[in-house]
Design a protein around this motif. Structure first.
Motif, PDB file in Angstrom:
ATOM      1  N   GLU A 184      29.906 128.697  93.975  1.00  0.00           N
ATOM      2  CA  GLU A 184      29.200 127.415  94.063  1.00  0.00           C
ATOM      3  C   GLU A 184      28.384 127.151  92.802  1.00  0.00           C
ATOM      4  O   GLU A 184      28.234 126.010  92.380  1.00  0.00           O
ATOM      5  CB  GLU A 184      28.298 127.414  95.292  1.00  0.00           C
ATOM      6  N   ALA A 185      27.893 128.222  92.179  1.00  0.00           N
ATOM      7  CA  ALA A 185      27.101 128.091  90.952  1.00  0.00           C
ATOM      8  C   ALA A 185      27.977 127.867  89.718  1.00  0.00           C
ATOM      9  O   ALA A 185      27.465 127.624  88.630  1.00  0.00           O
ATOM     10  CB  ALA A 185      26.235 129.337  90.751  1.00  0.00           C
ATOM     11  N   GLY A 186      29.308 127.956  89.883  1.00  0.00           N
ATOM     12  CA  GLY A 186      30.201 127.662  88.768  1.00  0.00           C
ATOM     13  C   GLY A 186      31.076 128.808  88.300  1.00  0.00           C
ATOM     14  O   GLY A 186      31.856 128.652  87.377  1.00  0.00           O
ATOM     15  N   LEU A 187      30.973 129.974  88.926  1.00  0.00           N
ATOM     16  CA  LEU A 187      31.798 131.111  88.524  1.00  0.00           C
ATOM     17  C   LEU A 187      33.207 130.951  89.088  1.00  0.00           C
ATOM     18  O   LEU A 187      33.384 130.536  90.239  1.00  0.00           O
ATOM     19  CB  LEU A 187      31.186 132.424  89.017  1.00  0.00           C
ATOM     20  N   GLN A 188      34.195 131.276  88.277  1.00  0.00           N
ATOM     21  CA  GLN A 188      35.583 131.217  88.694  1.00  0.00           C
ATOM     22  C   GLN A 188      36.289 132.519  88.337  1.00  0.00           C
ATOM     23  O   GLN A 188      35.869 133.220  87.426  1.00  0.00           O
ATOM     24  CB  GLN A 188      36.317 130.071  87.995  1.00  0.00           C
ATOM     25  N   VAL A 189      37.357 132.809  89.073  1.00  0.00           N
ATOM     26  CA  VAL A 189      38.229 133.940  88.755  1.00  0.00           C
ATOM     27  C   VAL A 189      39.613 133.354  88.508  1.00  0.00           C
ATOM     28  O   VAL A 189      40.183 132.722  89.396  1.00  0.00           O
ATOM     29  CB  VAL A 189      38.270 134.983  89.887  1.00  0.00           C
ATOM     30  N   ASN A 190      40.115 133.537  87.298  1.00  0.00           N
ATOM     31  CA  ASN A 190      41.400 132.955  86.890  1.00  0.00           C
ATOM     32  C   ASN A 190      41.448 131.450  87.120  1.00  0.00           C
ATOM     33  O   ASN A 190      42.449 130.910  87.584  1.00  0.00           O
ATOM     34  CB  ASN A 190      42.572 133.640  87.594  1.00  0.00           C
ATOM     35  N   GLY A 191      40.343 130.780  86.817  1.00  0.00           N
ATOM     36  CA  GLY A 191      40.287 129.323  86.916  1.00  0.00           C
ATOM     37  C   GLY A 191      40.160 128.784  88.324  1.00  0.00           C
ATOM     38  O   GLY A 191      40.276 127.583  88.537  1.00  0.00           O
ATOM     39  N   LYS A 192      39.895 129.658  89.297  1.00  0.00           N
ATOM     40  CA  LYS A 192      39.811 129.215  90.684  1.00  0.00           C
ATOM     41  C   LYS A 192      38.457 129.536  91.283  1.00  0.00           C
ATOM     42  O   LYS A 192      37.917 130.621  91.077  1.00  0.00           O
ATOM     43  CB  LYS A 192      40.900 129.884  91.526  1.00  0.00           C
ATOM     44  N   SER A 193      37.943 128.595  92.059  1.00  0.00           N
ATOM     45  CA  SER A 193      36.736 128.830  92.835  1.00  0.00           C
ATOM     46  C   SER A 193      37.098 129.635  94.067  1.00  0.00           C
ATOM     47  O   SER A 193      38.260 129.679  94.473  1.00  0.00           O
ATOM     48  CB  SER A 193      36.114 127.499  93.249  1.00  0.00           C
ATOM     49  N   LYS A 194      36.114 130.247  94.677  1.00  0.00           N
ATOM     50  CA  LYS A 194      36.366 131.038  95.886  1.00  0.00           C
ATOM     51  C   LYS A 194      36.729 130.099  97.027  1.00  0.00           C
ATOM     52  O   LYS A 194      36.105 129.075  97.214  1.00  0.00           O
ATOM     53  CB  LYS A 194      35.127 131.850  96.246  1.00  0.00           C
ATOM     54  N   ASP A 195      37.740 130.486  97.795  1.00  0.00           N
ATOM     55  CA  ASP A 195      38.131 129.708  98.972  1.00  0.00           C
ATOM     56  C   ASP A 195      36.954 129.601  99.924  1.00  0.00           C
ATOM     57  O   ASP A 195      36.273 130.586 100.191  1.00  0.00           O
ATOM     58  CB  ASP A 195      39.305 130.374  99.701  1.00  0.00           C
TER      59      ASP A 195
END
Length: 98
Positions: A79-90
């Motif tokens: 929610e704060a803007g961190l992504q893993v491989n360009g994806k937000s957490k489901d």
């Protein structure tokens, strides 16, 4: 006086745009990771050390490899803007990007 006001406004705009930026855990440097609310120097160091072993595949891999990252914390970081491989957490609300 005008220059000081202009500099203050420029600094405010720069700070606001950093808050809206998406940060990919596999590409970000320490400063970018530290800009994510909820990540401090210790957690950033742990992320960078784990990343040396290989990129994070997805949020599950990230949470498994970095101590202290559970589902709730991962959702807050996403929610704060961190992504893993360009994806937000489901299940986490997407952060508005500029």
């Amino acid at each position: 006086m005008y220059k000081k006001l202009l500099m203050a406004v420029a600094a405010l705009v720069a700070t606001m745009s950093m808050a809206w930026a998406q940060v990919d855990v596999n590409k970000a440097d320490a400063a970018a990771l530290d800009s994510i609310r909820g990540l401090g120097p210790a957690k950033t160091k742990a992320i960078l050390e784990e990343r040396k072993k290989g990129e994070f595949k997805d949020w599950g891999d990230f949470a498994q490899r970095v101590k202290g990252i559970g589902d709730k914390n991962a959702a807050r970081l996403s929610e704060a803007g961190l992504q893993v491989n360009g994806k937000s957490k489901d299940g986490a609300p997407a952060k508005a990007s500029k």
